[in-house]
Design a protein around this motif. Structure first.
Motif, short mmCIF file in Angstrom:
data_model
loop_
_atom_site.label_atom_id
_atom_site.label_comp_id
_atom_site.label_asym_id
_atom_site.label_seq_id
_atom_site.Cartn_x
_atom_site.Cartn_y
_atom_site.Cartn_z
N ARG A 30 12.01 5.06 1.62
CA ARG A 30 12.84 5.83 2.56
C ARG A 30 14.02 4.99 3.05
O ARG A 30 15.15 5.47 3.16
N ASN A 56 0.84 -1.19 0.00
CA ASN A 56 0.00 0.00 0.00
C ASN A 56 0.88 1.24 0.00
O ASN A 56 2.11 1.16 0.06
N GLU A 57 0.27 2.41 -0.05
CA GLU A 57 1.03 3.65 -0.17
C GLU A 57 1.96 3.87 1.03
O GLU A 57 3.12 4.28 0.87
N GLU A 58 1.46 3.61 2.23
CA GLU A 58 2.26 3.84 3.43
C GLU A 58 3.52 2.97 3.45
O GLU A 58 4.63 3.46 3.72
N MET A 59 3.35 1.70 3.11
CA MET A 59 4.50 0.79 3.17
C MET A 59 5.44 1.02 1.99
O MET A 59 6.66 0.81 2.10
N THR A 60 4.91 1.45 0.84
CA THR A 60 5.77 1.82 -0.28
C THR A 60 6.69 2.96 0.12
O THR A 60 7.90 2.94 -0.13
N ALA A 61 6.11 3.99 0.75
CA ALA A 61 6.91 5.13 1.20
C ALA A 61 7.95 4.69 2.23
O ALA A 61 9.10 5.16 2.20
N GLU A 62 7.58 3.79 3.13
CA GLU A 62 8.52 3.29 4.13
C GLU A 62 9.70 2.59 3.48
O GLU A 62 10.87 2.85 3.83
N ALA A 91 6.57 0.40 12.48
CA ALA A 91 6.68 -0.10 11.11
C ALA A 91 6.82 -1.62 11.09
O ALA A 91 6.24 -2.29 10.22
N ARG A 105 3.62 -3.66 10.91
CA ARG A 105 2.98 -3.77 9.59
C ARG A 105 3.70 -4.80 8.73
O ARG A 105 3.07 -5.62 8.04
#
Length: 626
Positions: A434, A425-431, A463, A466
């Protein structure tokens, strides 16, 4: 000291090469081994007339690469370190070689006495310290990024499909990123995928940003376009950075001389509006008879600075009242966008090169791993087949060597994201991105630079929850393996942060002891907060866990504190009366630390005790961090 990924793969290459009887297979393995010891190979690619060779000159700090159409622009040219500065080896397609030298001023000759169709590659030796770490490969320009397969892509970019031509990182120069439609974006992703590139080893450069429209300052638009380009390509590139390659080349490779500086000083004496009118049409600027600068000098300034560079240099002269060539070179380099502001990890060509240099061993190991797996699939008979099968087994996801390649975990996960085998998802892609882009734990976790270790531990713990869920849901599949890779990295971050917390705690206790020795004992509320009620635990379960030889001494000490503490802070090893946020950070760090115990060979009772303990720590973190 633990061996790094490159060291592990060197040993594996040596072992496999010694066992192979086939000369060709043995040579392929030796090539992989040699690549681990050589500088990182960074290919500079891009469309025809995108400013690729100009950027190569800026990277080298020498005007070597020809920027005009000629024989050399159709040939792969490799710039590598060597003490014989200026020596050129011409590698021919039939296996032969010829030799030449750079012209005075470090320039490639126009021809080499050999039909260009017979030239496989040029290898230029330069005595530059920067080339000890990174080899720069200038590739022919292309009109499209469409490719049919891996060999075609490598042939297009690097001169042939041979393994020794394989680059381990790539800088791709784009011209009109604002015109990228879905088809072109898909083609670019296909190119990087076919060449073995991903968001960990590809830097996209948005070149010639001073040629986009008639803005007096091109940088607001350039930064906006670069941000949009990164949003579109983030699973395929490490960064998208804007640059005015011509100014970078002039500042780093062809500095202005005193005649150029004097000409700029003369232009600075003109009325601002009049000079702006002349620069609207560069042909008029070159030929106007009334300007106080010789026409040939104006022509040279246009070649080396273009409109924006001339305007920017003239503004600098007006602002300082001087036209020092060194100061002008520094100003032009800053206005080119080539260098980072401070020591930024992203946002410029220099930051991208620094990223490649810092991670050179990891990128070479990642490439070696890919090539060794390809070798293991090669058809073979007899003893060599058995040796290749043994190689494949060694590189299997579940074998010890794969587990030991810890430095590559984020890289392989990022590659899987780009290839679609890890769906997030978007949140884990960004994580994940980074983690791949940054080196400092705080920045990797989206925290401000210099965040306290307890904050780092808390963020990594959040994190990890998740990623642990994803790993369990995708168990046995590629996505599950990659999610567990990320989880391992996050747990390592928590462990390192907890070590820092312990060091800070020891320093505070030492200071408090020194104060008490001086007759001033610390008050009960030294932490500045209320005493929080202790957490209830099952002493028998904790004692059972303490008895396991799988539990390290530091963890056994943490269990002792949990049993003996009179308030929650001291149960977690925090100072008495510690603030709620600090208590939450300690709980997060301990939860992540003990979560690693659940992956060890414990008895059923001990495993249940560890899981219950982790849940307790995570509940404390969730309650007091809110």
């Amino acid at each position: 000291m633990n061996a790094g990924p490159a060291d592990l793969l060197r040993g594996l290459c040596d072992t496999i090469a010694a066992r192979l009887s086939g000369a060709e297979l043995r040579e392929r393995v030796r090539q992989v081994r040699a690549g681990l010891d050589a500088p990182l190979r960074v290919a500079v690619a891009g469309a025809v007339s995108s400013g690729k060779s100009t950027l190569v000159n800026a990277l080298l700090g020498l005007p070597v690469a020809p920027v005009d159409a000629g024989e050399c622009t159709f040939v792969v040219t490799q710039y590598e370190y060597g003490e014989d500065d200026g020596h050129i080896t011409v590698e021919l397609t039939d296996g032969g070689t010829a030799h030449s030298r750079l012209l005075p001023g470090h320039r490639l000759p126009a021809e080499f006495g050999v039909d260009v169709a017979r030239i496989r590659r040029l290898r230029v030796t330069l005595d530059l310290p920067s080339l000890r770490t990174i080899t720069i490969v200038d590739t022919p320009g292309m009109n499209t990024v469409t490719v049919a397969n891996e060999r075609a892509a490598r042939s297009m970019l690097f001169g042939s499909g041979d393994e020794d031509d394989r680059a381990q990182a790539m800088i791709y120069v784009l011209r009109y990123v604002q015109k990228f439609d879905d088809t072109t974006l898909a083609e670019f992703r296909g190119l990087t995928d076919a060449c073995g590139m991903s968001c960990v080893n590809t830097l996209a450069v948005l070149g010639q940003v001073d040629r986009r429209g008639d803005e007096g300052d091109p940088w607001p638009t350039a930064r906006r376009l670069a941000a949009k380009g990164y949003a579109d390509l983030r699973t395929s590139v490490f960064d998208v950075v804007p640059v005015i390659g011509l100014l970078a080349e002039t500042a780093r490779a062809r500095p202005l001389d005193t005649e150029d500086a004097a000409a700029l000083a003369a232009l600075a004496g003109l009325d601002e509006d009049d000079l702006e009118d002349y620069l609207l049409d560069l042909d008029d600027f070159r030929t106007a008879p009334e300007l106080p600068v010789p026409a040939e000098v104006r022509h040279r300034l246009v070649e080396r600075l273009h409109r924006y560079g001339i305007t920017s240099a003239v503004d600098a002269v007006r602002a300082t009242g001087t036209a020092d060539p060194g100061a002008l070179a520094a100003h032009l380099l800053e206005r080119s966008g080539y260098s980072s502001a401070g020591r930024a990890a992203t946002g410029s060509v220099a930051a991208g090169i620094a990223h490649f240099a810092r991670r050179a061993d990891q990128l070479k190991a990642l490439d070696a791993l890919t090539r060794l797996r390809a070798i293991a699939r090669t058809p073979a008979l007899g003893a060599d087949r058995a040796t290749l099968d043994a190689l494949a087994a060694q590189l299997d996801e579940n074998r010890p060597i794969a587990t030991s390649l810890g430095g590559l975990r984020i890289f392989t996960a990022a590659e899987a994201l780009g290839r679609g085998t890890l769906v997030l998802n978007e949140e884990m892609t960004a994580e994940l991105l980074r983690l791949a882009r940054h080196d400092e734990p705080a920045e990797q976790l989206g925290l401000p630079p210099g965040a306290a270790p307890a904050e780092v531990a808390a963020a990594a713990t959040a994190a990890s929850m998740r990623w642990r869920t994803l790993a369990m849901m995708s168990e046995g599949r590629t996505g599950g393996h990659r999610a567990r890779d990320v989880l391992t990295v996050l747990e390592d971050l928590v462990s390192a942060a907890l070590d820092e917390v312990e060091l800070e705690k020891a320093a505070l206790e030492k200071a408090a002891h020194g104060t008490a020795q001086g007759g001033r004992a610390p008050s009960a509320g030294a932490g500045g907060g209320e005493a929080l009620p202790p957490v209830r635990v099952d002493p028998a379960a904790i004692e059972a866990l303490r008895a396991s030889p799988m539990v390290p001494a530091d963890d056994r000490r943490a269990l002792e504190l949990l049993l003996a503490g009179a308030e929650l802070a001291t149960q977690l090893g925090a100072p008495p009366g510690a603030p709620r946020a600090e208590v939450a950070g300690y709980a997060a760090a301990l939860g992540a630390r003990f979560r690693t115990l659940t992956h060890r060979p414990l008895s059923l009772r001990q495993r249940r005790a560890a899981e219950t303990l982790c849940e307790a720590y995570e509940t404390i973190w969730a309650h007091y961090s809110a």
